[in-house]
Design an enzyme around this catalytic site. Structure first.
Site, short mmCIF file in Angstrom:
data_model
loop_
_atom_site.label_atom_id
_atom_site.label_comp_id
_atom_site.label_asym_id
_atom_site.label_seq_id
_atom_site.Cartn_x
_atom_site.Cartn_y
_atom_site.Cartn_z
N ASP A 1 4.32 -10.76 4.23
CA ASP A 1 4.44 -11.57 5.44
C ASP A 1 3.42 -12.68 5.60
OD1 ASP A 1 2.08 -10.20 6.21
OD2 ASP A 1 3.17 -8.72 7.40
N HIS B 1 3.39 -7.27 -3.74
CA HIS B 1 4.86 -7.24 -3.69
C HIS B 1 5.47 -8.61 -3.42
CE1 HIS B 1 4.80 -2.63 -2.69
NE2 HIS B 1 4.49 -2.91 -3.93
P1 NAD Z 1 4.79 2.11 4.27
O1 NAD Z 1 5.48 3.12 3.45
O2 NAD Z 1 3.55 1.55 3.75
O3 NAD Z 1 4.61 2.76 5.75
C1 NAD Z 1 3.95 2.15 6.82
C2 NAD Z 1 2.72 2.99 7.20
O4 NAD Z 1 2.06 2.33 8.26
C3 NAD Z 1 3.05 4.40 7.68
O5 NAD Z 1 2.23 5.33 6.99
C4 NAD Z 1 2.69 4.37 9.17
O6 NAD Z 1 2.17 5.60 9.64
C5 NAD Z 1 1.62 3.30 9.19
N1 NAD Z 1 1.45 2.62 10.47
C6 NAD Z 1 2.38 2.38 11.44
N2 NAD Z 1 1.81 1.69 12.46
C7 NAD Z 1 0.50 1.49 12.13
C8 NAD Z 1 -0.59 0.85 12.77
N3 NAD Z 1 -0.45 0.25 13.96
N4 NAD Z 1 -1.79 0.83 12.14
C9 NAD Z 1 -1.95 1.43 10.93
N5 NAD Z 1 -0.95 2.05 10.29
C10 NAD Z 1 0.27 2.08 10.88
O7 NAD Z 1 5.61 0.85 4.53
P2 NAD Z 1 7.16 0.66 4.66
O8 NAD Z 1 7.40 0.10 6.01
O9 NAD Z 1 7.92 1.86 4.26
O10 NAD Z 1 7.38 -0.49 3.60
C11 NAD Z 1 7.41 -0.28 2.22
C12 NAD Z 1 7.22 -1.62 1.52
O11 NAD Z 1 8.12 -2.58 2.09
C13 NAD Z 1 5.87 -2.23 1.76
O12 NAD Z 1 4.96 -1.76 0.87
C14 NAD Z 1 6.18 -3.73 1.68
O13 NAD Z 1 6.28 -4.15 0.34
C15 NAD Z 1 7.50 -3.84 2.33
N6 NAD Z 1 7.38 -4.16 3.76
C16 NAD Z 1 6.58 -5.22 4.12
C17 NAD Z 1 6.44 -5.54 5.45
C18 NAD Z 1 5.56 -6.69 5.83
O14 NAD Z 1 5.30 -7.56 5.00
N7 NAD Z 1 5.03 -6.72 7.05
C19 NAD Z 1 7.12 -4.80 6.44
C20 NAD Z 1 7.94 -3.74 6.03
C21 NAD Z 1 8.04 -3.42 4.69
#
Ligand code: NAD
Length: 262
Positions: free
Chosen positions: A112, A127
Site C-alpha cells: 500500500d 510483496h
Molecule cells: P496477515 O496474515 O499478515 O494478518 C494481519 C495481522 O494483523 C493479523 O495477525 C491481525 O491480528 C493483525 N492486526 C490486525 N489489526 C492490527 C492492528 N491494529 N495492529 C497490529 N496488528 C493488527 O495479513 P493478511 O491480511 O492475511 O494479508 C496477507 C498478505 O496480503 C499480506 O502479507 C500482504 O501481502 C497482502 N495484504 C496487504 C495489505 C496492505 O498492503 N495493506 C492488506 C491486506 C493484505
C-alpha cells in the site's frame, strides 16, 4: 477499545538506544488507516474471499473481476492516510540514523505504500506494490501513470498487447530475489532490535528472518492484538493495535509526510 499494555522500561530503553533495527510489517499496521486485512472480518469483498482473488488461479479464472477488486483497493488507498503506527516507525528511522552506525530497514508485506508516505525511507516491499503493473507476456514492470489502468479498459492491456497484472506477489508465487537479497544484506550485520508488527507470520521466510535476528542477538518484539505462533518466541509480545503501541514506544517528532502521487 483495547487498553495498551504497559511497555516495560527495559524495552523502552532498548528502543531508545538501538543502532540496527529490523522491522517486519504486515497488513495489520495499515488496518487503523482503514485498509482491511485479508483474513480479518472486514476482508471479504462482494462475497469474494481475497485469498482467492490474490492468486494466479483467481486471475486466470476472471481477470476482470480481479482487476475490479484491485482498482477498488487503489481507489481506497488514495482516500486513506498513514496512521500513528506508520508515523512512529518513520520517526524511529530518523532517531536510529542519528546514532553512530545507526541503520534501520522495514521489510513490509504490504503493497500500500503507506510507510513511504509516512516518511520512511528504507523500505523493502517484499510483496510488491499495488500501484505498479506488470506485462504478463514480457514481465516488464510499469510505474503508476506509465500505462493506462484507471479509466481505461478492464482488464488493462500492456503495450505488448498482453494482459497487465498488478505487480504484487500472489498467494502461491515466490517472492522475487531482489527484495530478499536486500533484506539478507541488511541482516548480515546483525540487528540489535527486531520488531514484527501486524502480521500473522504464516510465511516461513518471515518467521526465519525474525528468528535469525533473535538468534544473532536482537531483542525480538511482536506487536499484534492477536496471539501468533511467533509471539511465543518473542522477548516481548505486546497484544494491542500498532497505532496505539508504537507512538508510546517511540516518542518524539515525526518527519513530514509525503503527499500521495498520481
Ligand atoms: P496477515 O496474515 O499478515 O494478518 C494481519 C495481522 O494483523 C493479523 O495477525 C491481525 O491480528 C493483525 N492486526 C490486525 N489489526 C492490527 C492492528 N491494529 N495492529 C497490529 N496488528 C493488527 O495479513 P493478511 O491480511 O492475511 O494479508 C496477507 C498478505 O496480503 C499480506 O502479507 C500482504 O501481502 C497482502 N495484504 C496487504 C495489505 C496492505 O498492503 N495493506 C492488506 C491486506 C493484505
Amino acid at each position: 477499545m483495547i487498553n495498551t499494555p504497559r511497555i516495560p522500561r527495559a524495552l523502552r530503553d532498548r528502543v531508545g538506544e538501538a543502532r540496527r533495527v529490523f522491522v517486519i510489517t504486515g497488513a495489520g499496521i495499515s488496518a487503523e488507516s482503514g485498509v482491511p486485512t485479508f483474513r480479518g472480518k472486514q476482508g471479504y469483498w462482494r462475497n469474494h474471499n481475497p485469498l482467492d482473488l490474490a492468486s494466479p488461479e483467481g486471475f486466470a479464472r476472471d481477470p476482470r473481476l480481479a482487476w475490479e477488486w484491485y482498482l477498488e483497493r487503489r481507489a481506497r488507498l488514495r482516500r486513506v492516510e498513514p496512521n500513528a503506527g506508520h508515523r512512529a516507525l518513520a520517526r524511529l528511522e530518523r532517531q536510529v540514523e542519528a546514532r553512530p552506525g545507526g541503520a534501520m530497514l522495514i521489510a513490509t508485506q504490504n503493497v500500500d505504500g503507506l510507510h513511504q508516505r509516512a516518511g520512511s525511507r528504507r523500505v523493502v516491499e517484499v510483496h510488491g506494490s499495488i500501484m505498479r503493473t506488470r506485462c504478463t507476456r514480457t514481465g516488464r514492470e510499469f510505474e503508476e501513470g506509465e500505462v493506462t489502468v484507471e479509466g481505461g479498459s478492464v482488464p488493462p492491456i500492456s503495450p505488448a498487447g498482453a494482459l497487465l497484472r498488478p505487480a504484487v506477489v500472489w498467494f502461491g508465487e515466490n517472492v522475487p530475489l531482489e527484495p530478499i537479497g536486500r533484506i539478507q544484506t541488511f541482516l548480515e550485520d546483525p540487528p540489535d532490535l527486531a520488531l514484527v508488527i501486524g502480521t500473522s507470520a504464516l510465511f516461513g521466510y518471515i518467521i526465519a528472518w525474525a528468528l535469525n535476528a533473535k538468534s544473532d542477538g536482537a531483542t525480538l518484539v511482536e506487536i499484534n492484538p492477536q496471539r501468533t505462533d511467533l509471539g511465543g518466541q518473542a522477548h516481548y509480545a505486546l497484544q494491542a493495535p500498532a497505532g496505539q503501541v508504537l507512538p508510546e514506544l517511540i516518542p518524539g517528532e515525526s518527519p513530514t509526510e509525503s503527499p500521495i502521487t498520481g
